[in-house]
Design a protein around this motif. Structure first.
Motif, PDB file in Angstrom:
ATOM      1  N   PHE A  72      -0.302  -8.041   4.009  1.00 56.15           N
ATOM      2  CA  PHE A  72      -0.736  -6.640   3.899  1.00 56.15           C
ATOM      3  C   PHE A  72       0.443  -5.756   4.313  1.00 56.15           C
ATOM      4  O   PHE A  72       0.730  -5.620   5.512  1.00 56.15           O
ATOM      5  CB  PHE A  72      -1.902  -6.361   4.846  1.00 56.15           C
ATOM      6  N   TRP A 123      -7.175  -0.013   3.709  1.00 52.73           N
ATOM      7  CA  TRP A 123      -6.904  -1.376   4.179  1.00 52.73           C
ATOM      8  C   TRP A 123      -8.184  -2.173   4.399  1.00 52.73           C
ATOM      9  O   TRP A 123      -8.239  -3.363   4.169  1.00 52.73           O
ATOM     10  CB  TRP A 123      -6.023  -1.370   5.437  1.00 52.73           C
ATOM     11  N   ASP A 147      -8.934  -5.614   2.658  1.00 51.91           N
ATOM     12  CA  ASP A 147      -9.297  -6.753   3.511  1.00 51.91           C
ATOM     13  C   ASP A 147     -10.589  -7.422   3.032  1.00 51.91           C
ATOM     14  O   ASP A 147     -10.737  -8.644   3.130  1.00 51.91           O
ATOM     15  CB  ASP A 147      -9.482  -6.216   4.942  1.00 51.91           C
ATOM     16  N   GLU A 190       0.853  -1.208   0.000  1.00 52.57           N
ATOM     17  CA  GLU A 190       0.000   0.000   0.000  1.00 52.57           C
ATOM     18  C   GLU A 190       0.880   1.247   0.000  1.00 52.57           C
ATOM     19  O   GLU A 190       1.804   1.359   0.810  1.00 52.57           O
ATOM     20  CB  GLU A 190      -0.942  -0.067   1.222  1.00 52.57           C
ATOM     21  N   LYS A 213      -5.617   5.562   5.154  1.00 47.47           N
ATOM     22  CA  LYS A 213      -4.976   4.234   5.255  1.00 47.47           C
ATOM     23  C   LYS A 213      -5.972   3.225   5.848  1.00 47.47           C
ATOM     24  O   LYS A 213      -6.051   2.085   5.395  1.00 47.47           O
ATOM     25  CB  LYS A 213      -3.718   4.287   6.131  1.00 47.47           C
ATOM     26  N   ILE A 219      -0.846  -7.947   8.780  1.00 43.92           N
ATOM     27  CA  ILE A 219      -0.353  -6.580   8.549  1.00 43.92           C
ATOM     28  C   ILE A 219       1.123  -6.433   8.936  1.00 43.92           C
ATOM     29  O   ILE A 219       1.566  -6.968   9.948  1.00 43.92           O
ATOM     30  CB  ILE A 219      -1.195  -5.543   9.344  1.00 43.92           C
ATOM     31  N   SER A 248      -4.874  -1.153  11.446  1.00 47.08           N
ATOM     32  CA  SER A 248      -5.199  -2.557  11.142  1.00 47.08           C
ATOM     33  C   SER A 248      -6.114  -3.218  12.174  1.00 47.08           C
ATOM     34  O   SER A 248      -6.529  -4.354  11.981  1.00 47.08           O
ATOM     35  CB  SER A 248      -3.907  -3.372  11.013  1.00 47.08           C
ATOM     36  N   SER A 276       2.379  -2.083   4.330  1.00 48.70           N
ATOM     37  CA  SER A 276       2.172  -0.637   4.146  1.00 48.70           C
ATOM     38  C   SER A 276       3.501   0.088   4.032  1.00 48.70           C
ATOM     39  O   SER A 276       4.452  -0.242   4.741  1.00 48.70           O
ATOM     40  CB  SER A 276       1.394  -0.060   5.336  1.00 48.70           C
TER      41      SER A 276
END
Ligand code: NAD
Length: 310
Positions: A115, A102, A106, A89, A98, A137, A128, A117
């Motif tokens: 995941f 996310w 998800d 991301e 953010k 994450i 998260s 970032s």
């Protein structure tokens, strides 16, 4: 195993990540909220890869055309992230954004997708906690420009599965970056904690008139920084005595007494901001910032070539 990477956000950092993943043949799918950004990202990436190839700086074993063929764009978030081994991301540094992005990832990514970032500042727990796959994450924080500065900080949230952090590290190594794995999230991660310690002392030394802006920067660029491009501060101490134990015996009192002289923390506000800005703008006028950034990137390119040749 999937060789697909989803990139969400195709600005400066998203483009760099796309090139890094493609350099070892990952199939990269770029998504952006602005379709025009995807188009310009693809044009820019193709040009950058060609230029890197022309200058002998292309990473990986595939040629520029083959690397570019690994990258495509999509206007569908689901198409970018579904069944990806990792989603990187790269949306702007805004916490609410953010969290929203996310959540959307998800909703459509499977439970086996990492995941990851690019955030420079937000702890992963902050964006998260509301995810059903929150165990997946991590932050993978790059340093700009990531193509030449390989460090990536891997930062877990308290609920991150250790296997996810480990796999992210392995992927970063595979693409030729240099990952470091934090055992837990801490504000500023490590890059910015070290950077801020240094910046706070430069602020104090300039405030006290010990050195002006130009000279304090030389202490790093023509002094400490020359070593630090090759050795970290700890290995430097190890070499500066007969090993680290000897260094501590010789210098621990000095480190302690000089460090006691450090001033309490100050906020970067008030007339000192204008004074430092005035001196910096004399060195690099605002209209020359872009020119100086290009020079910095060229210097980093040459440094990374030198490091590889050693
Ligand atoms: P940027 O502004 O260049 O690019 C952001 C991109 O995200 C844009 O193309 C924008 O259209 C897109 N975007 C916005 N909302 C979106 C959404 N909802 N879904 C999909 N795409 C969306 O930003 P950048 O400099 O590439 O930074 C991205 C991230 O990387 C930030 O978290 C930043 O802190 C981090 N980072 C930046 C640097 C740096 O030096 N620029 C270094 C390390 C980390």
């Amino acid at each position: 195993m999937s060789r697909k990477i989803g990139i969400v956000g195709s600005g400066l950092i998203g483009r760099s990540w796309a090139m890094l993943f493609a350099n070892v043949g990952y199939q990269v799918v770029i998504y952006d909220i602005e379709p025009k950004q995807i188009e310009s990202a693809l044009v820019d990436i193709e040009q950058q890869l060609k230029k890197l190839e022309e200058n002998g700086l292309l990473r990986g074993t595939l040629n520029a055309e083959q690397q570019f063929a690994c990258i495509r764009g999509t206007n569908s978030l689901e198409e970018a992230v579904k069944d990806a081994v990792l989603v990187q991301e790269c949306v702007p540094e805004n916490l609410e954004l953010k969290r929203k992005v996310w959540k959307s990832v998800d909703d459509v990514a499977g439970p086996a997708t990492i995941f990851s970032s690019s955030t420079s500042t937000f702890l992963p727990s902050l964006f998260s906690d509301h995810l059903k796959n929150k165990q997946n994450i991590v932050v993978s924080h790059p340093v700009n420009p990531p193509y030449y500065v390989p460090l990536v900080e891997i930062v877990p949230a308290p609920w991150t599965d250790l296997a996810v952090a480990k796999k992210t590290r392995a992927i970063m190594e595979e693409i030729g970056q240099t990952p470091v794995s934090l055992s837990k999230e801490v504000p500023g991660f490590v890059v910015n904690r070290l950077q801020y310690a240094l910046l706070n002392e430069t602020w104090n030394l300039v405030s006290d008139g010990v050195l002006d802006v130009q000279d304090i920067d030389k202490v790093m660029s023509d002094g400490l920084g020359m070593r630090y491009a090759f050795l970290g501060p700890l290995e430097t101490t190890h070499l500066n005595a007969e090993g680290f134990i000897d260094y501590c015996k010789k210098y621990s009192n000095t480190i302690y007494s000089v460090s006691k002289d450090f001033k309490p923390l100050e906020k970067w506000e008030g007339p000192q901001v204008d004074e430092i800005a005035k001196q910096l703008e004399k060195l690099v006028p605002l209209e020359k910032l872009q020119e100086r950034r290009s020079w910095r990137d060229l210097a980093l390119t040459k440094l990374s070539q030198l490091k590889k040749s050693l």
